[in-house]
Scaffold this motif. Structure first.
Motif, PDB file in Angstrom:
ATOM      1  N   ILE A   1      -4.218  -6.309  -1.163  1.00  0.00           N
ATOM      2  CA  ILE A   1      -3.332  -5.294  -0.587  1.00  0.00           C
ATOM      3  C   ILE A   1      -2.466  -5.962   0.481  1.00  0.00           C
ATOM      4  CG2 ILE A   1      -3.189  -3.074   0.621  1.00  0.00           C
ATOM      5  CD1 ILE A   1      -6.055  -2.515  -0.378  1.00  0.00           C
TER       6      ILE A   1
ATOM      7  N   ALA B   1       0.838  -1.202   0.000  1.00  0.00           N
ATOM      8  CA  ALA B   1       0.000   0.000   0.000  1.00  0.00           C
ATOM      9  C   ALA B   1       0.870   1.249   0.000  1.00  0.00           C
ATOM     10  CB  ALA B   1      -0.928  -0.011   1.213  1.00  0.00           C
TER      11      ALA B   1
ATOM     12  N   PHE C   1      -4.649   4.234   0.809  1.00  0.00           N
ATOM     13  CA  PHE C   1      -4.360   3.566  -0.455  1.00  0.00           C
ATOM     14  C   PHE C   1      -5.651   3.017  -1.071  1.00  0.00           C
ATOM     15  CE2 PHE C   1      -3.489  -0.370  -2.765  1.00  0.00           C
ATOM     16  CZ  PHE C   1      -2.464  -0.003  -3.632  1.00  0.00           C
TER      17      PHE C   1
ATOM     18  N   VAL D   1       7.002   2.085   1.517  1.00  0.00           N
ATOM     19  CA  VAL D   1       5.693   2.628   1.118  1.00  0.00           C
ATOM     20  C   VAL D   1       5.498   4.093   1.482  1.00  0.00           C
ATOM     21  CG1 VAL D   1       4.625   0.347   1.324  1.00  0.00           C
ATOM     22  CG2 VAL D   1       4.543   1.901   3.285  1.00  0.00           C
TER      23      VAL D   1
ATOM     24  N   THR E   1      -0.679   5.702  -3.840  1.00  0.00           N
ATOM     25  CA  THR E   1      -0.721   4.472  -4.647  1.00  0.00           C
ATOM     26  C   THR E   1       0.650   3.961  -5.050  1.00  0.00           C
ATOM     27  OG1 THR E   1      -0.978   5.422  -6.886  1.00  0.00           O
ATOM     28  CG2 THR E   1      -2.991   5.134  -5.582  1.00  0.00           C
TER      29      THR E   1
ATOM     30  N   SER F   1       2.033  -0.242  -9.620  1.00  0.00           N
ATOM     31  CA  SER F   1       0.861  -0.654  -8.831  1.00  0.00           C
ATOM     32  C   SER F   1      -0.419  -0.411  -9.619  1.00  0.00           C
ATOM     33  CB  SER F   1       0.803   0.111  -7.500  1.00  0.00           C
ATOM     34  OG  SER F   1       1.873  -0.261  -6.666  1.00  0.00           O
TER      35      SER F   1
END
Length: 544
Positions: free
Chosen positions: A131, A94, A215, A141, A98, A103
């Protein structure tokens, strides 16, 4: 928009061979990808297995209540409950906003392949995005890259997370996030779509409690019209469905590890690198320690016959760990070896959408799947996409650069050739002669110094290097002055690389979708989804 199909090598040799379905790769998989006959075989296999469709669908329906929903999503939920339905599934961490473009490309791949297979096979096919909220690598992330002043600029979300928390458990500070996101969008430059994009992000932030929520909100807002379903592997309610499966994994942990190592040995002997880091002690399971507020990787200690982690901070017998699996499964989570197993026990998977690295590690799991008397799904390479803007396309044409070469290695080689053509030869020869004369004279001085006082030799060498460095400095300044007359052309080389091969990496691994949403609006995704994609292993260049 239009699509160009290019034949480019994948980012690793194993994935390249897989795209070509070469004979040295096929034995590591149960199915060939994108083959109608293989799809039929897969449907037959799935029809003989049992899946908790109702429970999984009910969980997803409840989980997704907080996110943007449409009739298409409700239709997908209803399909999932049908006894003959199957899914196309893939997953990713996540990433904030995004994450990298791949992704988004993976989600597009999942949806597009599901649509295609439903038409071909005449059965309900549902797109599902997994996810990886159970992942605890926050540093992977918490940032995005944006182009600033013709350079790749890393923007990291300012809040630090010290413990190895699952991303699903990391709270989102709405005020901090809103300031950070708005600042980032403003740095992309104001367009007709900037206000719309800020509102889009602000709305997602306000409705999100965690990183994964943030996300998921954006993903569903962008893809809600295509029947996409999402699950969060870090959601404790989701793991309530996995009690018996966790128990199987714990019971069979030695076999899982042994078959993994055996398959890795076969792959290694065939000359391919190993992707999954493992050893005979691996238990392939994480335990969440509530007091430490950390996710701890478990190993199996052969001497004590116990599952241990974090240098003995936790220790369980097999019976104790199985009891946790049934009584409190939220404390357990999978690693890279057992996550695919868990996915295949829960979902009737027609195809798994994989990136290049995932193709490699799935190959290492074949014997593990066979131990549980099931087959790996067809592994379909996700769409590799490059977005080509009109101005960059124009630069490519003007400089007569081959697009496939630039996508593979950048324009550095051609830029160097161009620099050679604009060099002032007289300046180069003058400085070359000067440096040669100085070096010759210093050789004579060195002979004399050696006779007079050898202790001065290091100082002499230092003096020579200093002089050559100063001459080199002046040479560079004059070269740059010559080059400045050709700045317009050189900036085109830089602009091409920044857009298509930023810092030497594929575009989709660096840039974020927000750069394009700011330029073209949130309807940009709809325009992408209207394109016809073929899952033929070729690189897709989308001309904007």
């Amino acid at each position: 928009m239009e699509i160009l199909n290019l034949s480019l090598s994948a980012t690793n040799r194993f994935a390249s061979n897989y795209l070509q379905q070469s004979p040295d790769i096929l034995p590591f998989f149960h199915y060939r990808f994108n083959d109608f006959a293989e799809d039929q075989k897969r449907l037959d296999e799935l029809s003989n297995r049992h899946f908790p469709r109702e429970k999984v669908a009910d969980h997803i329906e409840k989980y997704m209540e907080r996110f943007p929903l449409t009739e298409a999503v409700h239709n997908s939920l209803a399909k999932l409950k049908q006894s003959n339905s199957v899914v196309v599934i893939g997953g990713q961490q996540a990433g904030i906003l995004t994450g990298p473009l791949y992704s988004i490309h993976k989600i597009i791949s999942i949806i597009k392949l599901a649509e295609e297979k439903e038409k071909q096979l005449g059965v309900p096919v549902i797109p599902v995005f997994w996810i990886a909220g159970e992942d605890h690598d926050y540093d992977e992330v918490n940032h995005v890259f944006i182009p600033i002043e013709q350079k790749v600029d890393k923007r990291t979300y300012p809040e630090r997370v010290k413990q190895k928390k699952m991303v699903s458990d990391i709270p989102l500070n709405k005020e901090v996030c809103q300031i950070w996101v708005n600042n980032l969008i403003e740095n992309l430059g104001e367009t007709n779509h900037t206000k719309e994009l800020i509102n889009f992000a602000d709305n997602a932030i306000l409705k999100s409690a965690t990183f994964v929520d943030f996300f998921a909100h954006m993903v569903m807002e962008l893809f809600k019209d295509y029947g996409l379903l999402i699950v969060d592997s870090g959601d404790r309610n989701f793991r309530l469905l996995q009690k018996a499966n966790f128990s199987h994994q714990i019971e069979q942990h030695k076999e899982i590890t042994n078959y993994l190592l055996e398959q890795q040995d076969v792959i290694g002997k065939n000359g391919f690198p190993i992707t999954i880091d493992s050893n005979e002690k691996a238990a392939n399971l994480f335990y969440y320690h509530p007091k430490l507020n950390e996710r701890i990787l478990l190993e199996f200690d052969l001497e004590s016959n116990r599952f241990v982690g974090k240098s003995g901070a936790v220790s369980f017998s097999k019976e104790e760990l199985i009891e946790i699996a049934f009584q409190d499964p939220g404390k357990l989570s999978n690693n890279v070896v057992t996550r695919p197993l868990m996915q295949e026990w829960l979902f009737p998977t027609l195809a798994f959408i994989a990136g290049p690295g995932e193709i490699s590690y799935w190959a290492e799991l074949k014997l593990v799947f066979e131990h549980f008397k099931i087959k790996m799904p067809p592994i379909v390479p996700r769409l590799n996409i490059t977005l080509l803007e009109r101005a960059i396309d124009s630069d490519l044409n003007e400089l007569k650069l081959e697009l496939s070469d630039v996508l593979s290695r950048g324009s550095g080689k051609e830029k160097e050739h161009y620099l050679e053509t604009i060099k002032d030869r007289e300046i180069s020869e003058l400085f070359s002669t000067l440096k040669s004369q100085i070096q010759n004279q210093y050789e004579h001085i060195e002979v004399k110094t050696n006779q007079v006082d050898r202790s001065l030799l290091p100082l002499l060498k230092k003096n020579e290097n200093f002089l050559l460095k100063q001459i080199g400095f002046m040479e560079t300044k004059l070269e740059l002055s010559v080059q400045s007359r050709f700045d317009v052309i050189l900036s085109k080389f830089n602009r091409i690389d920044l857009a298509l091969r930023p810092d030497g990496f594929p575009q989709e691994r660096v840039w974020n979708i927000f750069f394009y949403l700011n330029k073209y609006g949130t309807s940009f995704i709809k325009e992408l989804m209207e394109l016809e994609f073929e899952f033929d292993g070729k690189h897709k260049v989308i001309k904007l």
